[in-house]
Write an enzyme that holds these catalytic residues in place. Sequence first.
Site, PDB file in Angstrom:
ATOM      1  N   ARG A  43       0.728  -1.204   0.041  1.00 32.96           N
ATOM      2  CA  ARG A  43      -0.045  -0.013  -0.138  1.00 32.96           C
ATOM      3  C   ARG A  43       0.997   1.270  -0.023  1.00 32.96           C
ATOM      4  O   ARG A  43       1.220   1.677   1.054  1.00 32.96           O
ATOM      5  CB  ARG A  43      -0.937  -0.059   0.953  1.00 32.96           C
ATOM      6  CG  ARG A  43      -2.123  -1.235   1.345  1.00 32.96           C
ATOM      7  CD  ARG A  43      -2.740  -1.227   2.622  1.00 32.96           C
ATOM      8  NE  ARG A  43      -3.611  -2.390   2.512  1.00 32.96           N
ATOM      9  CZ  ARG A  43      -4.314  -2.830   3.768  1.00 32.96           C
ATOM     10  NH1 ARG A  43      -4.217  -2.050   4.755  1.00 32.96           N
ATOM     11  NH2 ARG A  43      -5.097  -3.775   3.548  1.00 32.96           N
ATOM     12  N   ASP A  45       2.048   5.051  -0.142  1.00 29.16           N
ATOM     13  CA  ASP A  45       1.551   6.467   0.482  1.00 29.16           C
ATOM     14  C   ASP A  45       0.969   7.080  -0.587  1.00 29.16           C
ATOM     15  O   ASP A  45       1.221   6.971  -1.641  1.00 29.16           O
ATOM     16  CB  ASP A  45       2.542   7.053   1.238  1.00 29.16           C
ATOM     17  CG  ASP A  45       3.088   6.303   2.350  1.00 29.16           C
ATOM     18  OD1 ASP A  45       2.268   5.121   2.957  1.00 29.16           O
ATOM     19  OD2 ASP A  45       4.315   6.536   2.885  1.00 29.16           O
ATOM     20  N   ARG A 190       9.964   6.174   4.515  1.00 28.45           N
ATOM     21  CA  ARG A 190      10.031   7.714   4.824  1.00 28.45           C
ATOM     22  C   ARG A 190      10.698   8.445   5.925  1.00 28.45           C
ATOM     23  O   ARG A 190      11.435   9.436   6.087  1.00 28.45           O
ATOM     24  CB  ARG A 190       8.905   8.361   4.448  1.00 28.45           C
ATOM     25  CG  ARG A 190       8.042   8.331   2.911  1.00 28.45           C
ATOM     26  CD  ARG A 190       6.721   8.499   3.032  1.00 28.45           C
ATOM     27  NE  ARG A 190       6.519   9.825   3.429  1.00 28.45           N
ATOM     28  CZ  ARG A 190       5.325  10.538   3.655  1.00 28.45           C
ATOM     29  NH1 ARG A 190       4.429   9.636   3.649  1.00 28.45           N
ATOM     30  NH2 ARG A 190       5.183  11.512   4.132  1.00 28.45           N
TER      31      ARG A 190
END
Length: 237
Positions: A43, A45, A190
């Site tokens: 999934r 972002d 991230r």
Amino acid sequence: MEYDGAGFAGWQAQPGRRTVESEVGSAIRGLTGEEITVHGSGRTDAGAHALGQVASFRYPGAVSAQRLVGALNARLPADVSVLDAEEVGEDFHARHSARWRHYRYTWLDRPSRPALDRARCWHLHRPLDEVAMAVAARVLVGRHDWSTFCSASEPAADRVREMREASVIRRGRFVDFDLVGTGFLRGLVRSIAGGLAEVGLRRHDPSWLGRVLEARERSLAPRTAPARGLALVGVEY
């Protein structure tokens, strides 16, 4: 498949928001006339991209896998493209069958802001020390508890993942961080990229990244890097 994530609220379908999963599902529905569940390998972002996302679904029709590529691309928007398709066994699942996933984070370090790549990198005005960043990244290889770098919403008992590769290299004015692992927690790449930027800007020495990793304390996490620099490069089965 590949997609430009700039116009999406991520991969996962969300009510009232444009997502990659919903666009792919709509294309399949337009082809088959049926509601078919699509499973993505990961999934991504909102704002993140994919060069090699993998999705699986059960298709009851007679169109071959290769013809399916063109049929879906004719129904998909310009920022999503199916690159290849093949038939798989009944036990295959794009997410559960994956062995390794490869993500890349990209910075651009130059005084002038980017025009062409503005949605595909994190622009920093100061030069990055990619050698120091590469040294810092070495500590990421292996099996670790990623509590410092993952979202606090991730279950505490499920924060251990193995990383096979972690490297930082320069391509002209771009600096790439590549991370290959068994699975990725929400916000992990991230957050690590934010830490590597701190090292690259010489605000911390390379050993600092290992210390905050071992602390397993989310409050010590650096600022999270923007999603636009992140891309899912590929998945290994």
